[in-house]
Write a protein that holds these residues in place. Sequence first.
Motif, PDB file in Angstrom:
ATOM      1  N   ILE A   1       0.860  -1.177   0.000  1.00 18.65           N
ATOM      2  CA  ILE A   1       0.000   0.000   0.000  1.00 18.65           C
ATOM      3  C   ILE A   1       0.898   1.230   0.000  1.00 18.65           C
ATOM      4  N   VAL A   2       0.667   2.133  -0.934  1.00 19.83           N
ATOM      5  CA  VAL A   2       1.554   3.288  -1.113  1.00 19.83           C
ATOM      6  C   VAL A   2       0.789   4.589  -0.918  1.00 19.83           C
ATOM      7  N   PHE A   3       1.364   5.481  -0.122  1.00 22.07           N
ATOM      8  CA  PHE A   3       0.878   6.850   0.006  1.00 22.07           C
ATOM      9  C   PHE A   3       2.092   7.716   0.324  1.00 22.07           C
ATOM     10  N   ARG A   4       1.887   8.998   0.359  1.00 17.30           N
ATOM     11  CA  ARG A   4       3.041   9.903   0.396  1.00 17.30           C
ATOM     12  C   ARG A   4       3.954   9.668   1.595  1.00 17.30           C
ATOM     13  N   ASP A   5       3.383   9.498   2.786  1.00 17.63           N
ATOM     14  CA  ASP A   5       4.200   9.370   3.995  1.00 17.63           C
ATOM     15  C   ASP A   5       5.086   8.129   3.996  1.00 17.63           C
ATOM     16  N   VAL A   6       4.616   7.038   3.388  1.00 19.57           N
ATOM     17  CA  VAL A   6       5.388   5.795   3.429  1.00 19.57           C
ATOM     18  C   VAL A   6       6.669   5.913   2.607  1.00 19.57           C
ATOM     19  N   LEU A   7       6.747   6.941   1.767  1.00 19.23           N
ATOM     20  CA  LEU A   7       7.914   7.121   0.895  1.00 19.23           C
ATOM     21  C   LEU A   7       8.940   8.094   1.480  1.00 19.23           C
ATOM     22  N   THR A   8       8.788   8.440   2.743  1.00 19.23           N
ATOM     23  CA  THR A   8       9.656   9.442   3.369  1.00 19.23           C
ATOM     24  C   THR A   8      11.137   9.093   3.241  1.00 19.23           C
ATOM     25  N   ARG A   9      11.490   7.815   3.374  1.00 17.47           N
ATOM     26  CA  ARG A   9      12.903   7.418   3.350  1.00 17.47           C
ATOM     27  C   ARG A   9      13.367   6.973   1.968  1.00 17.47           C
ATOM     28  N   GLU A  10      12.507   7.086   0.986  1.00 14.34           N
ATOM     29  CA  GLU A  10      12.890   6.701  -0.376  1.00 14.34           C
ATOM     30  C   GLU A  10      13.704   7.815  -1.035  1.00 14.34           C
ATOM     31  N   THR A  11      14.636   7.423  -1.887  1.00 11.15           N
ATOM     32  CA  THR A  11      15.418   8.383  -2.662  1.00 11.15           C
ATOM     33  C   THR A  11      15.252   8.074  -4.143  1.00 11.15           C
ATOM     34  N   ASN A  12      15.694   8.981  -4.982  1.00 12.85           N
ATOM     35  CA  ASN A  12      15.700   8.765  -6.436  1.00 12.85           C
ATOM     36  C   ASN A  12      14.311   8.599  -7.047  1.00 12.85           C
ATOM     37  N   LEU A  13      13.288   9.108  -6.387  1.00 12.09           N
ATOM     38  CA  LEU A  13      11.929   8.958  -6.917  1.00 12.09           C
ATOM     39  C   LEU A  13      11.490  10.205  -7.671  1.00 12.09           C
ATOM     40  N   PRO A  14      10.572  10.037  -8.632  1.00 15.57           N
ATOM     41  CA  PRO A  14       9.919  11.217  -9.208  1.00 15.57           C
ATOM     42  C   PRO A  14       9.126  11.925  -8.114  1.00 15.57           C
ATOM     43  N   LYS A  15       8.679  13.138  -8.390  1.00 20.43           N
ATOM     44  CA  LYS A  15       7.869  13.858  -7.405  1.00 20.43           C
ATOM     45  C   LYS A  15       6.559  13.109  -7.168  1.00 20.43           C
ATOM     46  N   TRP A  16       6.018  13.252  -5.936  1.00 17.35           N
ATOM     47  CA  TRP A  16       4.799  12.538  -5.579  1.00 17.35           C
ATOM     48  C   TRP A  16       3.658  12.862  -6.538  1.00 17.35           C
ATOM     49  N   ARG A  17       3.582  14.103  -6.992  1.00 16.33           N
ATOM     50  CA  ARG A  17       2.510  14.481  -7.912  1.00 16.33           C
ATOM     51  C   ARG A  17       2.560  13.624  -9.184  1.00 16.33           C
ATOM     52  N   GLU A  18       3.763  13.385  -9.686  1.00 13.22           N
ATOM     53  CA  GLU A  18       3.917  12.582 -10.895  1.00 13.22           C
ATOM     54  C   GLU A  18       3.550  11.123 -10.626  1.00 13.22           C
ATOM     55  N   LEU A  19       3.955  10.612  -9.477  1.00  9.59           N
ATOM     56  CA  LEU A  19       3.594   9.240  -9.107  1.00  9.59           C
ATOM     57  C   LEU A  19       2.078   9.119  -8.928  1.00  9.59           C
ATOM     58  N   GLN A  20       1.481  10.116  -8.297  1.00  9.96           N
ATOM     59  CA  GLN A  20       0.045  10.106  -8.041  1.00  9.96           C
ATOM     60  C   GLN A  20      -0.751  10.010  -9.338  1.00  9.96           C
ATOM     61  N   MET A  21      -0.346  10.757 -10.346  1.00  9.61           N
ATOM     62  CA  MET A  21      -1.035  10.721 -11.635  1.00  9.61           C
ATOM     63  C   MET A  21      -0.892   9.343 -12.284  1.00  9.61           C
ATOM     64  N   ALA A  22       0.286   8.742 -12.160  1.00  9.50           N
ATOM     65  CA  ALA A  22       0.495   7.409 -12.721  1.00  9.50           C
ATOM     66  C   ALA A  22      -0.344   6.376 -11.981  1.00  9.50           C
ATOM     67  N   TYR A  23      -0.431   6.499 -10.655  1.00 10.27           N
ATOM     68  CA  TYR A  23      -1.239   5.567  -9.870  1.00 10.27           C
ATOM     69  C   TYR A  23      -2.728   5.692 -10.253  1.00 10.27           C
ATOM     70  N   ARG A  24      -3.167   6.913 -10.513  1.00 14.46           N
ATOM     71  CA  ARG A  24      -4.567   7.089 -10.920  1.00 14.46           C
ATOM     72  C   ARG A  24      -4.842   6.395 -12.248  1.00 14.46           C
ATOM     73  N   ARG A  25      -3.865   6.445 -13.163  1.00 12.37           N
ATOM     74  CA  ARG A  25      -4.033   5.746 -14.440  1.00 12.37           C
ATOM     75  C   ARG A  25      -4.125   4.237 -14.223  1.00 12.37           C
ATOM     76  N   LEU A  26      -3.281   3.712 -13.324  1.00 12.06           N
ATOM     77  CA  LEU A  26      -3.327   2.280 -13.035  1.00 12.06           C
ATOM     78  C   LEU A  26      -4.659   1.899 -12.391  1.00 12.06           C
ATOM     79  N   GLU A  27      -5.183   2.785 -11.546  1.00 12.16           N
ATOM     80  CA  GLU A  27      -6.484   2.533 -10.914  1.00 12.16           C
ATOM     81  C   GLU A  27      -7.597   2.553 -11.954  1.00 12.16           C
ATOM     82  N   ASP A  28      -7.539   3.522 -12.881  1.00 13.32           N
ATOM     83  CA  ASP A  28      -8.554   3.617 -13.928  1.00 13.32           C
ATOM     84  C   ASP A  28      -8.559   2.379 -14.816  1.00 13.32           C
ATOM     85  N   ARG A  29      -7.397   1.778 -15.001  1.00 17.03           N
ATOM     86  CA  ARG A  29      -7.308   0.567 -15.809  1.00 17.03           C
ATOM     87  C   ARG A  29      -7.705  -0.681 -15.029  1.00 17.03           C
ATOM     88  N   GLY A  30      -8.011  -0.519 -13.752  1.00 15.78           N
ATOM     89  CA  GLY A  30      -8.438  -1.647 -12.928  1.00 15.78           C
ATOM     90  C   GLY A  30      -7.308  -2.539 -12.462  1.00 15.78           C
TER      91      GLY A  30
END
Length: 343
Positions: free
Chosen positions: A226-255
Amino acid sequence: MRWQHLAPGTQVQGERATLEILRQLQGFEIPANAWERHILAGRIKDYDPHWLDQLCLTGAVGWGRLSPHPATLEDSAAGKRRVIPTSVAPITFFIRDEADWMTAHHPASDRPEGRGLSEGARQVLEFLRQRGASFFADIVRGTDKLKAEIETALWELVAAGVVTADGFDNLRSLIDPKRRAGQGNGRSARPRHSSGRWALLYTDPAVERTRAVEATCWMLLKRYGIVFRDVLTRETNLPKWRELQMAYRRLEDRGEIRGGRFIDGFLGEQFALPVAVESLRATRKIPPNGETVTLSAADPLNLAGILVPGERVPAISGRTVAFRDGVALQPGEAQELSRRAAG
């Protein structure tokens, strides 16, 4: 902790299971000398380094530093910072056929190779650039340098995040002082240098951005369920959360995944693998039994003060954090548990 096989009774075993653990942890940087002793050994029963070696040598798994070393981002000609070889250099693993996420946040074109490096390291880097993947002996012969000089140069290049090797034993041979000194005899004797080849870490062209970000989304879902913004606090090298959020919404829309509010107390959207939601519900029904888990402070699950109440423990190799029934213990209690386990 059950999801990542750290809870008692959830450990896995064997080469295939080692691959699955690395699939969960890929992309998360941890000090090089902590990976096997503190991270893999806690998740894999009767951990055998040979399993990791085989996965690397067969090409299933690769390793290296992905975050840019500070010294490579500034002009060292002005006498600023230098790359120092160290056994606590942060490295991670990547599954080669799932590595589209790698180029999303650290393309080769952004790496000013040569900055912060010693003259010897630059010579080895240039040799590998011209000759391609090479064995240790070939590098020694091709650069006309001493073995000790090549060892230091390779270690420096690993710490800088510009080279990798066919096998993980290549890295062990550098960070193990006994190996470097040629110590050991009989069955404990191991070759000072591994048989694997050394090569540049980044050689592939950049992957299309949308594809790379979606690959990052899947990587994080496999790690946490399960992924949300706070769980990624210690992650490095990631795209910005906004960009990840949009990608996650696309994955959700595709079921392909689920979106919703699965965990109370955190703001923002949450995204989950369906099996993770069921696992969370099942875990909630397990009554407290005093189960205690002690893990390295460098472990991805060191989330005290982030996901659960408690004092944050810096991700330093050698320090530990402990949880009893999911509740973070005070640092003093954690250190005492660690001493008892060591004794």
